[in-house]
Structure formats: structure tokens, C-alpha cells
Scaffold this motif. Structure first.
Motif, mmCIF file in Angstrom:
data_model
loop_
_atom_site.group_PDB
_atom_site.id
_atom_site.type_symbol
_atom_site.label_atom_id
_atom_site.label_comp_id
_atom_site.label_asym_id
_atom_site.label_seq_id
_atom_site.Cartn_x
_atom_site.Cartn_y
_atom_site.Cartn_z
ATOM 1 N N THR A 125 0.835 -1.208 0.000
ATOM 2 C CA THR A 125 0.000 0.000 0.000
ATOM 3 C C THR A 125 0.864 1.250 0.000
ATOM 4 N N LEU A 128 2.187 1.771 -3.438
ATOM 5 C CA LEU A 128 1.156 2.337 -4.320
ATOM 6 C C LEU A 128 0.985 3.833 -4.095
ATOM 7 N N SER A 129 1.061 4.258 -2.841
ATOM 8 C CA SER A 129 0.935 5.697 -2.552
ATOM 9 C C SER A 129 2.120 6.474 -3.099
ATOM 10 N N GLU A 132 1.967 7.837 -6.671
ATOM 11 C CA GLU A 132 1.236 9.071 -6.950
ATOM 12 C C GLU A 132 2.172 10.278 -7.064
ATOM 13 N N ARG A 139 8.789 7.966 -9.017
ATOM 14 C CA ARG A 139 7.778 7.186 -9.725
ATOM 15 C C ARG A 139 8.401 6.045 -10.539
ATOM 16 N N MET A 166 -8.516 2.121 -4.258
ATOM 17 C CA MET A 166 -8.049 2.841 -5.446
ATOM 18 C C MET A 166 -6.691 2.329 -5.933
ATOM 19 N N GLY A 167 -6.362 1.061 -5.615
ATOM 20 C CA GLY A 167 -5.051 0.543 -5.994
ATOM 21 C C GLY A 167 -4.875 0.464 -7.497
ATOM 22 N N SER A 169 -6.687 1.955 -9.810
ATOM 23 C CA SER A 169 -6.872 3.272 -10.429
ATOM 24 C C SER A 169 -5.578 4.074 -10.404
ATOM 25 N N ARG A 170 -4.816 3.964 -9.332
ATOM 26 C CA ARG A 170 -3.531 4.668 -9.264
ATOM 27 C C ARG A 170 -2.579 4.177 -10.341
ATOM 28 N N LEU A 171 -2.590 2.876 -10.574
ATOM 29 C CA LEU A 171 -1.694 2.330 -11.582
ATOM 30 C C LEU A 171 -2.129 2.719 -12.993
ATOM 31 N N ASP A 173 -3.151 5.541 -13.891
ATOM 32 C CA ASP A 173 -2.661 6.894 -14.180
ATOM 33 C C ASP A 173 -1.303 6.882 -14.853
ATOM 34 N N GLU A 207 -11.564 1.139 -16.392
ATOM 35 C CA GLU A 207 -10.823 2.374 -16.119
ATOM 36 C C GLU A 207 -10.325 3.008 -17.415
#
Length: 963
Positions: A125, A128-129, A132, A139, A166-167, A169-171, A173, A207
Motif C-alpha cells: 500500500t 502504491l501511494s 502518486e 515514480r 483505489m489501488g 486506479s492509481r496504476l 494513471d 478504467e
């Protein structure tokens, strides 16, 4: 690095524990140092040591590095170093492992360190943060680290990401990142994330992954793009393969239409780079994923329809018939076209109409079959052509008929200028190449699959074997080749063709048994004890003989069912026959062929069974076994049962037809009842209106009586005459007309009642017909009778109402006659009522005058309104015309302004050119003067020119003379 030098300074290449001590000191520095710079330098030093001393750094520093990720997020540089170090620890870099000693190569350090890292789900987690963060140094290492984790322990990491808020969804991006390195590595990360996980595949698809990936492919140049295009295509395959939800979403989103530009390769004979070939290969595989035979039939057919409508199939056929296409791309294109047309009639019809660009043009099917029966062609290509032909004929009775018709005598081209598909199949069937024999036999068997008509038509085919000998049938020629002892592959192909041909076709069985040599040959093959290679042929011969028994209609006395079974029992034995029959399904290649329709074999030796034939074996093996063990009495009973069932079926069909007819009659009766109900309602409304009109007439009549009584209260003997004279003649005439109208309405209602009575009688007679076969028809007729009874009650009430109306009309008529008699009796001695008549006439005249004036005024107003509307329309038309004229004039004005501007520019250019010319002439004159040449002045030249012109005019005048 100064810190690293200080730690390692003064130490030579000593024992192994020196590096471990150094790493331990660095880890202590990371854990205990309060200055950020010191911690950053220590992490950087660990990063430099992590590749060479992966095990030591992983064991000692992982916990400290994770702590750095948690506490030092404000400093992107130290976070980047920590992520790079973790990546070096977890990833399996084979080159680095080769440089280490051999003991470490056998250890799966990556999976072990990955397991340690993901043991605490908060670590994933946290990673994953960190993704962002937009900083490149954070990144990019984060993307690489997560990709490595997924490669090591994919299912576990997928589950953690799936439950993380939102795991996914972050990827997603990452695909929108403007930096290509991060975007491309993001594609690789999503490849690992979506592998074999349907839930994540659905989330990624919803997505908007399809839109983004297709945009990337378009930006990179479609099939001409680099390895990024290949990565995007592999990700699309992960999302679509075996995922019906995503396939439907892809189709509904009109993304199939965006695949067409991928295959716009043109007619280039060069420019096929290795990456382009790879990209096109993956693109064709992606098309096959959408139309795979393993998909649900509805989803496959909808994708096939979309591919035809958007022109994708046409584009693939263009590649198929193009020149200069690499062999592997051509093979994969044939396989792709095969599955796009498989089982979909519209696409199959289009493919039948495709012609190769040759002179003269030949159908694409013929060109492909020429490749299939040509032994010089690559084996993979021949398999692809066979699959294409099978898919073209799959559930396509029209195509099957066209192929078989090319073998019939009436359609064979006598000139021999063109080669048909049937001739190619026959040529391949009897060639010396066993692979061609097998392919042609299987292809011809697919032309007969589940089509009894074509099986009978193929019996008409005659073959000319040699000059002077009479022609033989195709069926006889196949059995002749079998008896000659050809190669196993050839015999297997011919036996599969014969089994397919004879199954479910008693006429073909009769033709086969009519040749007296066929049954002894089959029994001889089955009875012999041959080697393992011949066991498959024995099994197929047993299957063919079993088909000849099961589908035998006993039309040949010498080869009836019972006689054939006795022959098997005497010469082979029932148990031995069943054992030989089981050799087919026990063969090692049988299960491989039964899995997929596509004939995919590693080498020609493995090409033994056809997919559709395995289905036939599975269907017939059990019923043939039962047929062999049945006695003659059981056969007779079975035939009797069959006849009984046929009779029962005919009776059931008859009753079904009767029920269907009765249902239609009931529907008609229901429609008639509904129309009668509507008519009833209309009649009821008409009766209600008549009642209200009669009541109004009664009220008016009573009111007139009262008014006449008030006007002449002092008249004695003339009171009745006075009342009667108070009634105007117009009112008496109006009452007559109303009475006549009521009579006509009464007659109309009576005629409608008579029609209803006749309809009811018809309904009764139709309902009285016998219909006791089904309970539903009885209940329906009962309901109809109830409705008819209700209609009768309603009609009875209507009749009573009409009778009451007729009584009232009769009463009114009698009152009218009495009034008329009184009027005639007292018409003469009525001097005083004349005044009242005069007054009434005057009032009436006054009212009529006012009414006519109002009507005239209304008429004038309407005329004025009409004139104003016409005037308004004319003004509107003039306004539109003026607007169009203004627009035209404005355009002309703009054009004129442009022309004026251009002409001014041209004049200025000409003036400049003239000035330059004058300057050049003046300078040339000066040079001539300097050189001593005589130069005439401009005035003299001009005067000379004028004299010349005058002389020319005079000469012209002389030439013309007097007119």
C-alpha cells in the motif's frame, strides 16, 4: 560516497565478513543518523552495494529501507535510492547472478525477499501511494519495483492490490504520464498485474484502458511502431482473452472499428522489419481472441458481424491475396480469416466472393486449395488452409452445396481452362502424397458434415480412371485405394471420409454394400492380428462396418442387419469387434484432436484425427456397441417401437396442427369479440346522446306550452287556439325534422342489432365445433360463451332502451298531430293572436338583423386577418430575398476588394519592373555613347514610330478602296 570511502578505507580485499560489516555499519547509519544528508549518503552506498552483495543487503537493510520509505517521503532523492535498492534486491537479474558464484544461482532470492516484503501488506500500500508522486526519481523506481514484485509472486501481490483502496486506479494513471519511459514501464506493470486475474482485468478495462492503449498504438504508428506497440497489444490480449465481460465491453465500445488501420499494410514488397512482423502477428492473435471458437456463440457472432461491417474482414482478405507478405504473417492471416468467417453466413458468403488478383481471376478458395494439395508448400501453411476451408464450410450448407456441385458432371468445365475446388480435392485425394490425401479427404468430409442432401449428391460423382475403361464412382474409387494397401495416413483419411459419408445416410450405406468386395475386406482387416500401427486402421474399419449395420435400411437381402451381425460373430467375434472399435478413442492423438477445431500439429506424422470426426466417434461408438449386441427379436421390437414412435409423432404433429388452427380461430374470435365490444360502447354512447336529445325536446316542448299559457291567460274559448298560435311555423317544421331524424336513428339501431344477432349466431355455430382434444380450447370456448352471454344482456338492455325511445317518439307524434289539428281548427277566428305574431315576427327580424350584422363583421375580420397574414408572408419572403442578395453582394464585394488589392500589387510590381528597365536602358545607352555608337533619343524614336503607324494606316486605306 565520502562516507562509504571512510567506512571502507584502509580495508583491502579481505574475507567475506568485511562486506557484511560494512553493510551493517551503513544500516546502523541509516537507522540512527539524525541528519538527512547522512541517511541519504548511507542509502546511496547501500544501493551501490546491492547488486553485488544482494543477499547481505537484503537481509540487513530491507527493514531500514522500508522505514525510510515511511518517514522520509519529503525527500525524493532518498526515496528514489531506497526504491532502487529494493529493486536490486528483489529482481532476478540473470547477468548479475552469472557473475556471482554458482551457489547463489540456485537460490530463488527474489521470491524469498518478495515474500518478506509483502508479508506486511502495508508495504505494498505504501508503494502504491508513492506512485502518486510525480517526481521522476520516485515514480520510475516505484514502477520497476512493483513490476518485479508481480513477476516474483504475482497472485499474492494481485490480491493485495485488489483489496487496496483505489489501488488499480492509481496504476492506470501511469498510462497518462507524459514521460515515455514511465508510460512504457507502466504498460509492462499492467501486463504483470492483469495476468490470469479476471477481477483486475475487468477493473482495468472499465478504467478506460482500451481507449488509452489504442491511442498509444495509434501514436506509435500502428504496425510500424516499436516494441511499445507490442507491449500494448500483449496487455490487450491479457484483458480480452477468456474474459467475456471485457470482450463485450470492447465490442460495445466500438473499439473493433479502430483495429482496421492496423492491417493497412499496402502493396509494399519491402519494409517488413522484424518488429513489424511481430506486431502484426500479435494483432492477428488479438483478432482471433475476439472470435475464438471457445467463446460463447452469441459473443463470437456479434464480433464477426462488427468485423464485417467495419471492413476488417475485407482488409484481412486483402493481406491474404497480397504479394510479398512473410510466410508466418500469411499463415496467421489465414487462421484469423478462418475464425472470422467460421459459422457466420454473411462472412462466409463474402469470402466465397473474394477473387485472387490473377489473370484470369480465380476464387480465393481455389487458390488456397492449390496450396493445400501442393506438397512443396510449408506444412504450417497447408494446415492453415485446411482450417480455413473447414471454417468456410462450418454450418454453411450453401457453401457445401457449391463445393459438391463442382464435382457433378453437369458443372464440370469441359474445356479444362479453369480448375474447380472439387477437382483440386479429387486430385489431392488420389495423389501420391499421403498428406495431400489426408487433407483432401478431411476437406471433402467437411463438405458432407450434417448434410444428407450433399451425401446423396456425391454418390453421382463419376471418375475416369483410364482410357478405355468405364468410369467408376467416387465411393468405389475410395474403397479401391483402401484395398490397395497405401500408407496409414492415406487410409485413415479415406476411412474418416467414408464414415462421415455413410453416417445418417442409408442410401450411401446401400451403395457401399452393393459392392460385394467391401464387406469381406472390412471383416478381413478387423479379424487380422496386426501390429500397433495397424490397430487404428482396424478400429476405423470396425467403425465403418458398424455404421453399415446401424444405418442399414435392409434394402439388400444379402447384407441385412441380422446377416451382417451373424457375419461379425462368426468371423470376428462380438467382443473382439468391440475391442477393435475402442482402439480409436484410446489412441494418444485422439484426445489432442478433440480439444480444438484448429488442426495444429507439430509435424505431418501427428496429422491423424480431425476434430469433427472425434465428435462423430463419440456419438456413434455407444450406439454401434448396442446395435451389435442386440438380437433379431430386439431389432424387430426396436423397429416396431420406431414405427410406433413415428406414428405417435405423426399423431402428435396432427394434434399440434389442430391446436395451432384452434388457437388461430380463438384469436380471431377474440378479435371479433373485442370489435363487438367497441361497437357496443359506441351504441351505448349513441343511445345516451339520443336520450339526452329527447329530454331536451321534452323540456323545450313544455317550456313552449308554459309560455303560450302565460301570453293568453284571458282567452276563454280560444285558449287552445292561442297556445297553438304561439308556436311558430319554423318550430313546428323543426320538430318534424327531429322526429324524422329520431325515426332514422331508430331504424339504424335496429339494423345494427340485427347484425349483432347474426354475429352472435355465427359465434355460437363456430363454438359448437368439436374441440375436446385439449383442455385449453374448452376453457377458451367457455370464456367466449360467457362473453357472448354478457353481450346478449347488453343488447337486451339496448333493445329495452330503444323500445322506450320509440314509445316516447310515438307519444310526441300524437301530441304533434293534436297540435296540428288544433291549429287548423282555430286558424280562422284568431284576430288577436295576429298581433302577437306580428310582435314575434318583428322581434325575430330584429334578432336576425343583428345576427347577420355580426356575421358580416366576423367575415370582414377574417378577411382582414387573412390579408395581413399573406402580407406578412410576402414581407418575410422579401426579407429573405434581400438577406440572400446582401450576402451575395457582400461576397462579391469581398472578391472585388481582393481583386483590387491584387491588381494594386501587380501595378506596383510592374512600376518597379519598369523603373528597373528604364534604369537598365539608360545605363546601356550611356555605355553605347561611351563606346561611340550613335544612340537615338526617345522623342525621336516615338516620332518615328508615329510616322510608321501613319504610313501603315494609309496603306490599309488604299488596300480597302471605296466601299
Amino acid at each position: 560516497m565520502n562516507f562509504l570511502r571512510g567506512v571502507m578505507g584502509g580495508q583491502s580485499a579481505g574475507p567475506q565478513h568485511t562486506e557484511a560489516e560494512t553493510i551493517q555499519k551503513l544500516c546502523d547509519r541509516v537507522a540512527s543518523s539524525t541528519l538527512l544528508d547522512d541517511r541519504r549518503n548511507a542509502v546511496r552506498a547501500l544501493k551501490s552495494l546491492s547488486k553485488k552483495y544482494r543477499l547481505e543487503v537484503g537481509i540487513q537493510a530491507m527493514e531500514h529501507l522500508i522505514h525510510v520509505l515511511q518517514t522520509d517521503r519529503s525527500d525524493s532523492e532518498i526515496i528514489g535510492y531506497a526504491l532502487d535498492t529494493l529493486y536490486n534486491i528483489i529482481s532476478n537479474d540473470e547477468e548479475e547472478e552469472v557473475e556471482e558464484n554458482s551457489t547463489r544461482q540456485s537460490e530463488d532470492l527474489g521470491s524469498q525477499f518478495t515474500e518478506i516484503f509483502i508479508k506486511q501488506q502495508e508495504n505494498v500500500t505504501l508503494l502504491l501511494s508513492l506512485l502518486e508522486e510525480f517526481d521522476f526519481h520516485v515514480r520510475w523506481p516505484g514502477v520497476k519495483l512493483l513490476t518485479s514484485l508481480l513477476k516474483q509472486l504475482g497472485p499474492q501481490v494481485q490480491q493485495i492490490i485488489l483489496v487496496s483502496p483505489m489501488g488499480v486506479s492509481r496504476l492506470m494513471d501511469l498510462l497518462a504520464d507524459s514521460r515515455e519511459v514511465i508510460r512504457n514501464d507502466g504498460v509492462l506493470l499492467l501486463q504483470a498485474l492483469t495476468r490470469s486475474n479476471g477481477a483486475i482485468q475487468k477493473i482495468v478495462a472499465f478504467e478506460n484502458a482500451f481507449e488509452r492503449l489504442l491511442d498509444i498504438i495509434t501514436e506509435e504508428g500502428n504496425s510500424d511502431g516499436g516494441i511499445v506497440v507490442e507491449d500494448c497489444l500483449i496487455l490487450l490480449q491479457n484483458l480480452l482473452k477468456n474474459n467475456n465481460s471485457n470482450q463485450n465491453f470492447f465490442k460495445e465500445g466500438s473499439y473493433i472499428q479502430r483495429m482496421k488501420p492496423w492491417f493497412d499494410v499496402g502493396d509494399e514488397n519491402s519494409g517488413w522489419s522484424a518488429q513489424k512482423v511481430t506486431n502484426l502477428h500479435v494483432m492477428l492473435q488479438l483478432v482471433r481472441v475476439l472470435v475464438s471458437p471457445t467463446n460463447p456463440p452469441g459473443a463470437t457472432s456479434s464480433c464477426q458481424k462488427a468485423m464485417f461491417q467495419c471492413g476488417l474482414l475485407q482488409q484481412l482478405c486483402t493481406i491474404l491475396m497480397a504479394t510479398g507478405v512473410p510466410a508466418d504473417i500469411l499463415t496467421e492471416t489465414i487462421n484469423t480469416v478462418s475464425e472470422v468467417i467460421r459459422g457466420y453466413q454473411v462472412n462466409q458468403d463474402y469470402f466465397a466472393s473474394v477473387n485472387a488478383p490473377s489473370n484470369p481471376p480465380r476464387p480465393a478458395i481455389v487458390v488456397l486449395l492449390m496450396s493445400m494439395v501442393n506438397e512443396r508448400q510449408p506444412f504450417v501453411l497447408r494446415c492453415a488452409v485446411l482450417y480455413c476451408f473447414q471454417c468456410f464450410l462450418y454450418k454453411n450448407q450453401k457453401g457445401q452445396g457449391e463445393i459438391v456441385s463442382t464435382l457433378l458432371p453437369s458443372t464440370i468445365d469441359a474445356t479444362g481452362n479453369s480448375v474447380s475446388a472439387g477437382q483440386l480435392l479429387c486430385g489431392g485425394l488420389f495423389s501420391t502424397d499421403s498428406l495431400s490425401n489426408w487433407c483432401a479427404a478431411v476437406a471433402l468430409a467437411h463438405a458432407l458434415q450434417e448434410n444428407a442432401t450433399q451425401k446423396e449428391q456425391l454418390l453421382r460423382v463419376q471418375l475416369a480412371t483410364s482410357i478405355g475403361n468405364p468410369p467408376v464412382s467416387l465411393l468405389q474409387q475410395c474403397t479401391n485405394i483402401l484395398s490397395q494397401g497405401s500408407k496409414i495416413q492415406t487410409r485413415v483419411g479415406l476411412l474418416m471420409l467414408l464414415c462421415t459419408w455413410l453416417s445418417n445416410c442409408p442410401i450411401a450405406v446401400t451403395h457401399f454394400l452393393h459392392n460385394s468386395a467391401n464387406v469381406p475386406f472390412l471383416t478381413g482387416q478387423i479379424a487380422e492380428n496386426l501390429g500397433e500401427e495397424e490397430q487404428l486402421v482396424q478400429g476405423l474399419c470396425a467403425l465403418l462396418l458398424g455404421i453399415s449395420i446401424y444405418f442399414n435400411d435392409n434394402s439388400l437381402e444379402s447384407y441385412m442387419k441380422e446377416k451382417l451381425k451373424q457375419l461379425i460373430e462368426k468371423r470376428i467375434g462380438k467382443e473382439n469387434f468391440i475391442e477393435k472399435l475402442g482402439f480409436i478413442s484410446k489412441h494418444e492423438l485422439y484426445s489432442r484432436a478433440s480439444q480444438k477445431p484448429q488442426p495444429n500439429f507439430p509435424s505431418p506424422e501427428y496429422m491423424i484425427f480431425d476434430h469433427e470426426f472425434t465428435k462423430l466417434v463419440k456419438e456413434l461408438e455407444g450406439v454401434i456397441t448396442k446395435a451389435i449386441y442386440k438380437s433379431s427379436e430386439e431389432d424387430k421390437k426396436e423397429e416396431e417401437v420406431k414405427k410406433t414412435l413415428e406414428q405417435h409423432d405423426s399423431i402428435v404433429t396432427h394434434y399440434k396442427n389442430m391446436i395451432r388452427e384452434q388457437d388461430l380461430q380463438l384469436e380471431e374470435l377474440k378479435q371479433q369479440i373485442s370489435t363487438l365490444k367497441c361497437q357496443n360502447e359506441q351504441l351505448q354512447t349513441a343511445v345516451t346522446q339520443q336520450v339526452s336529445q329527447i329530454q331536451q325536446h321534452k323540456d323545450q316542448y313544455n317550456l313552449l306550452k308554459v309560455q303560450l299559457g302565460k301570453d293568453n291567460p284571458h282567452q276563454g274559448s280560444y285558449s287552445d287556439a292561442t297556445q297553438m298560435n304561439g308556436i311558430q311555423p319554423e318550430e313546428v317544421g323543426r320538430l318534424r325534422e327531429e322526429i324524422e331524424e329520431l325515426k332514422s336513428n331508430q331504424e339504424l339501431l335496429q339494423s345494427q342489432l340485427a347484425e349483432k344477432d347474426s354475429l352472435i349466431e355465427n359465434l355460437k355455430s363456430s363454438q359448437a365445433s368439436p374441440g375436446t382434444n385439449e383442455q385449453s380450447s374448452a376453457t377458451a370456448s367457455a370464456q367466449d360463451s360467457e362473453q357472448i352471454a354478457e353481450l346478449k344482456q347488453e343488447l337486451a338492455t339496448l333493445k329495452s332502451q330503444l323500445n322506450s325511445q320509440s314509445v316516447e317518439i310515438t307519444k310526441l307524434q300524437t301530441e304533434k298531430q293534436e297540435l296540428l289539428q288544433k291549429t287548423e281548427t282555430f286558424a280562422k277566428p284568431a284576430p288577436v293572436p295576429g298581433e302577437s305574431e306580428a310582435v314575434a315576427a318583428a322581434k325575430t327580424t330584429d334578432v336576425e338583423g343583428r345576427l347577420s350584422a355580426l356575421l358580416q363583421e366576423t367575415k370582414e375580420l377574417k378577411n382582414e386577418i387573412k390579408a395581413l397574414s399573406e402580407e406578412r408572408a410576402a414581407i418575410k419572403e422579401q426579407l429573405d430575398a434581400s438577406n440572400s442578395t446582401i450576402a451575395i453582394l457582400q461576397n462579391e464585394k469581398n472578391k472585388l476588394e481582393v481583386d483590387v488589392t491584387d491588381s494594386k500589387k501587380e501595378q506596383d510590381d510592374l512600376l518597379v519592373l519598369l523603373a528597373d528597365q528604364d534604369q537598365k536602358i539608360f545605363s546601356l545607352k550611356n555605355k553605347l555613347k561611351e563606346l561611340g555608337h550613335p544612340v537615338e533619343e526617345e522623342d525621336e524614336l516615338e516620332s518615328g514610330d508615329q510616322d510608321d503607324e501613319e504610313d501603315e494606316d494609309e496603306d490599309n486605306g488604299k488596300d480597302q478602296g471605296p466601299i
